[in-house]
Design a protein around this motif. Structure first.
Motif, PDB file in Angstrom:
ATOM      1  N   SER A   1     -17.767  38.624 -13.941  1.00  0.00           N
ATOM      2  CA  SER A   1     -18.262  39.873 -14.510  1.00  0.00           C
ATOM      3  C   SER A   1     -17.459  40.276 -15.740  1.00  0.00           C
ATOM      4  N   ALA A   2     -16.535  39.386 -16.111  1.00  0.00           N
ATOM      5  CA  ALA A   2     -15.604  39.754 -17.167  1.00  0.00           C
ATOM      6  C   ALA A   2     -16.307  39.892 -18.506  1.00  0.00           C
ATOM      7  N   ALA A   3     -15.616  40.559 -19.412  1.00  0.00           N
ATOM      8  CA  ALA A   3     -16.144  40.700 -20.760  1.00  0.00           C
ATOM      9  C   ALA A   3     -16.277  39.329 -21.392  1.00  0.00           C
ATOM     10  N   PRO A   4     -17.181  39.158 -22.338  1.00  0.00           N
ATOM     11  CA  PRO A   4     -17.333  37.845 -22.975  1.00  0.00           C
ATOM     12  C   PRO A   4     -16.060  37.434 -23.709  1.00  0.00           C
ATOM     13  N   SER A   5     -15.962  36.139 -23.971  1.00  0.00           N
ATOM     14  CA  SER A   5     -14.779  35.625 -24.658  1.00  0.00           C
ATOM     15  C   SER A   5     -14.529  36.386 -25.945  1.00  0.00           C
ATOM     16  N   ALA A   6     -13.264  36.581 -26.233  1.00  0.00           N
ATOM     17  CA  ALA A   6     -12.923  37.231 -27.491  1.00  0.00           C
ATOM     18  C   ALA A   6     -13.170  36.251 -28.627  1.00  0.00           C
ATOM     19  N   PRO A   7     -13.629  36.741 -29.771  1.00  0.00           N
ATOM     20  CA  PRO A   7     -13.737  35.824 -30.907  1.00  0.00           C
ATOM     21  C   PRO A   7     -12.357  35.307 -31.254  1.00  0.00           C
ATOM     22  N   MET A   8     -12.266  34.062 -31.671  1.00  0.00           N
ATOM     23  CA  MET A   8     -10.955  33.487 -31.937  1.00  0.00           C
ATOM     24  C   MET A   8     -10.221  34.262 -33.019  1.00  0.00           C
ATOM     25  N   GLN A   9     -10.885  34.497 -34.111  1.00  0.00           N
ATOM     26  CA  GLN A   9     -10.222  35.205 -35.196  1.00  0.00           C
ATOM     27  C   GLN A   9     -11.214  36.194 -35.764  1.00  0.00           C
ATOM     28  N   SER A  10     -11.074  37.438 -35.303  1.00  0.00           N
ATOM     29  CA  SER A  10     -12.026  38.453 -35.705  1.00  0.00           C
ATOM     30  C   SER A  10     -11.938  38.707 -37.201  1.00  0.00           C
ATOM     31  N   PRO A  11     -13.084  38.795 -37.852  1.00  0.00           N
ATOM     32  CA  PRO A  11     -13.041  39.135 -39.279  1.00  0.00           C
ATOM     33  C   PRO A  11     -12.643  40.602 -39.479  1.00  0.00           C
ATOM     34  N   ILE A  12     -12.749  41.390 -38.394  1.00  0.00           N
ATOM     35  CA  ILE A  12     -12.443  42.817 -38.527  1.00  0.00           C
ATOM     36  C   ILE A  12     -10.994  43.034 -38.119  1.00  0.00           C
ATOM     37  N   ASP A  13     -10.152  43.355 -39.083  1.00  0.00           N
ATOM     38  CA  ASP A  13      -8.757  43.599 -38.761  1.00  0.00           C
ATOM     39  C   ASP A  13      -8.535  45.105 -38.649  1.00  0.00           C
ATOM     40  N   GLY A  14      -9.296  45.710 -37.741  1.00  0.00           N
ATOM     41  CA  GLY A  14      -9.248  47.157 -37.580  1.00  0.00           C
ATOM     42  C   GLY A  14      -7.965  47.591 -36.904  1.00  0.00           C
ATOM     43  N   GLY A  15      -8.002  48.812 -36.354  1.00  0.00           N
ATOM     44  CA  GLY A  15      -6.783  49.381 -35.816  1.00  0.00           C
ATOM     45  C   GLY A  15      -6.495  49.016 -34.379  1.00  0.00           C
ATOM     46  N   ASP A  16      -7.364  48.254 -33.713  1.00  0.00           N
ATOM     47  CA  ASP A  16      -7.069  47.994 -32.310  1.00  0.00           C
ATOM     48  C   ASP A  16      -6.009  46.901 -32.189  1.00  0.00           C
ATOM     49  N   PRO A  17      -5.203  46.979 -31.115  1.00  0.00           N
ATOM     50  CA  PRO A  17      -4.029  46.097 -31.053  1.00  0.00           C
ATOM     51  C   PRO A  17      -4.372  44.613 -31.062  1.00  0.00           C
ATOM     52  N   TRP A  18      -5.519  44.256 -30.489  1.00  0.00           N
ATOM     53  CA  TRP A  18      -5.891  42.831 -30.512  1.00  0.00           C
ATOM     54  C   TRP A  18      -6.188  42.376 -31.935  1.00  0.00           C
ATOM     55  N   SER A  19      -6.919  43.196 -32.675  1.00  0.00           N
ATOM     56  CA  SER A  19      -7.251  42.809 -34.059  1.00  0.00           C
ATOM     57  C   SER A  19      -5.996  42.706 -34.902  1.00  0.00           C
ATOM     58  N   ILE A  20      -5.085  43.666 -34.689  1.00  0.00           N
ATOM     59  CA  ILE A  20      -3.839  43.647 -35.467  1.00  0.00           C
ATOM     60  C   ILE A  20      -3.043  42.388 -35.152  1.00  0.00           C
ATOM     61  N   LEU A  21      -2.942  42.102 -33.855  1.00  0.00           N
ATOM     62  CA  LEU A  21      -2.170  40.924 -33.435  1.00  0.00           C
ATOM     63  C   LEU A  21      -2.813  39.636 -33.961  1.00  0.00           C
ATOM     64  N   ARG A  22      -4.132  39.559 -33.823  1.00  0.00           N
ATOM     65  CA  ARG A  22      -4.846  38.364 -34.313  1.00  0.00           C
ATOM     66  C   ARG A  22      -4.599  38.158 -35.812  1.00  0.00           C
ATOM     67  N   ALA A  23      -4.663  39.252 -36.558  1.00  0.00           N
ATOM     68  CA  ALA A  23      -4.464  39.153 -38.013  1.00  0.00           C
ATOM     69  C   ALA A  23      -3.035  38.723 -38.324  1.00  0.00           C
ATOM     70  N   GLU A  24      -2.075  39.270 -37.592  1.00  0.00           N
ATOM     71  CA  GLU A  24      -0.667  38.888 -37.829  1.00  0.00           C
ATOM     72  C   GLU A  24      -0.461  37.402 -37.580  1.00  0.00           C
ATOM     73  N   VAL A  25      -1.039  36.930 -36.473  1.00  0.00           N
ATOM     74  CA  VAL A  25      -0.873  35.498 -36.149  1.00  0.00           C
ATOM     75  C   VAL A  25      -1.555  34.647 -37.218  1.00  0.00           C
ATOM     76  N   ARG A  26      -2.747  35.070 -37.609  1.00  0.00           N
ATOM     77  CA  ARG A  26      -3.508  34.275 -38.588  1.00  0.00           C
ATOM     78  C   ARG A  26      -2.738  34.116 -39.895  1.00  0.00           C
ATOM     79  N   GLU A  27      -2.009  35.158 -40.283  1.00  0.00           N
ATOM     80  CA  GLU A  27      -1.292  35.143 -41.570  1.00  0.00           C
ATOM     81  C   GLU A  27       0.153  34.670 -41.429  1.00  0.00           C
ATOM     82  N   CYS A  28       0.579  34.325 -40.228  1.00  0.00           N
ATOM     83  CA  CYS A  28       2.013  34.130 -39.954  1.00  0.00           C
ATOM     84  C   CYS A  28       2.639  33.010 -40.799  1.00  0.00           C
ATOM     85  N   THR A  29       3.811  33.309 -41.343  1.00  0.00           N
ATOM     86  CA  THR A  29       4.604  32.295 -42.064  1.00  0.00           C
ATOM     87  C   THR A  29       6.053  32.333 -41.563  1.00  0.00           C
TER      88      THR A  29
END
Ligand code: URA
Length: 247
Positions: free
Chosen positions: A41-69
């Motif tokens: 019954s779980a929510a559907p899979s999260a998109p791997m890399q959301s194009p929306i880097d909004g204010g929610d913590p998952w989007s922020i974290l995803r964006a940080e990882v995507r840009e990580c150096t």
């Protein structure tokens, strides 16, 4: 009704096929999987890399990882491999690092070892949509070598934040690198298996088992991995019973 109840015949046949793939004789007892584990019954899979880097913590974290150096691996990666699954999963599976296929596709455990991990999860009523799968580090080390200590340290905050956001009921550490990192231990896998550890600073149980890539090289050990999975299910079920009784 759980997803499993709705599809008894198909599920049973599939489960038997997966157990066979795991090297488990089908007449052996199955893990006592609880409804909570099986429920799809779980929510559907999260998109791997959301194009929306909004204010929610998952989007922020995803964006940080995507840009990580933060470490040298950023210069050789095709892309980061963040994680996949249900962001509110009760089971969090943690592996080591992306390999070639994962680097290419941006999803953890999609190569041969991933197929075996899928089989292992299926055998206990889980899959990539009901569980969450992540790695200790998010970029592929060259030639699939072990991650270096500075690479693990650079990535540590990302996994820690994933764990804080998911709040899993159980963490399954697959392989030595994940076990050592999560438990801050240098003990052998043999010593770490078969025990209930806790994720430091929390009461989340951590169960240790073999890495599926090791099981591909050493198929004779699959029965031990199966013992670990049954143990993990019993720990999960006991924790769920305890929560129900103390509610
Ligand atoms: N091995 C891992 O530990 N993680 C992956 O994502 C793939 C292979």
């Amino acid at each position: 009704m759980t997803a499993a109840e709705g599809n008894d015949t198909v599920d049973d046949a599939q489960r038997r096929a997966y157990l066979t793939a795991m090297g488990i004789p089908v007449w052996q007892s199955r893990a006592p999987v609880g409804d909570a584990v099986l429920a799809d019954s779980a929510a559907p899979s999260a998109p791997m890399q959301s194009p929306i880097d909004g204010g929610d913590p998952w989007s922020i974290l995803r964006a940080e990882v995507r840009e990580c150096t933060r470490c040298a691996l950023h210069s050789s990666r095709t892309q980061t491999v963040f994680g996949v699954g249900n962001e509110r999963a009760e089971w969090l599976i943690i592996g080591e690092a992306p390999g070639a296929e994962e680097d290419r596709l941006g999803e953890p455990f999609v190569g041969r070892a991933g197929k075996l991990l899928d089989n292992m999860l299926f055998a206990i009523g889980l899959n990539r949509r009901t569980a969450y799968i992540a790695n200790v580090i998010k970029c592929r080390p060259p030639q699939n070598r072990d991650p270096l200590p500075d690479e693990v340290a650079s990535c540590a905050g990302y996994l820690r934040r994933q764990i804080q956001l998911i709040k899993p009921k159980l963490i399954l550490a697959v392989g030595r690198v994940a076990a050592h990192d999560l438990l801050k231990s240098a003990d052998s896998l043999a010593n770490l298996r078969g025990k209930i550890h806790t994720y430091p600073g929390s009461d989340i149980p951590v169960i240790v088992t073999y890495h599926p890539a090791y099981l591909l090289r050493s198929p004779g050990e699959k029965h031990r991995a199966w013992e670990d999975l049954k143990f993990a299910v019993s720990v999960y079920n006991n924790a769920a019973d305890h929560a129900t009784n103390s509610a």
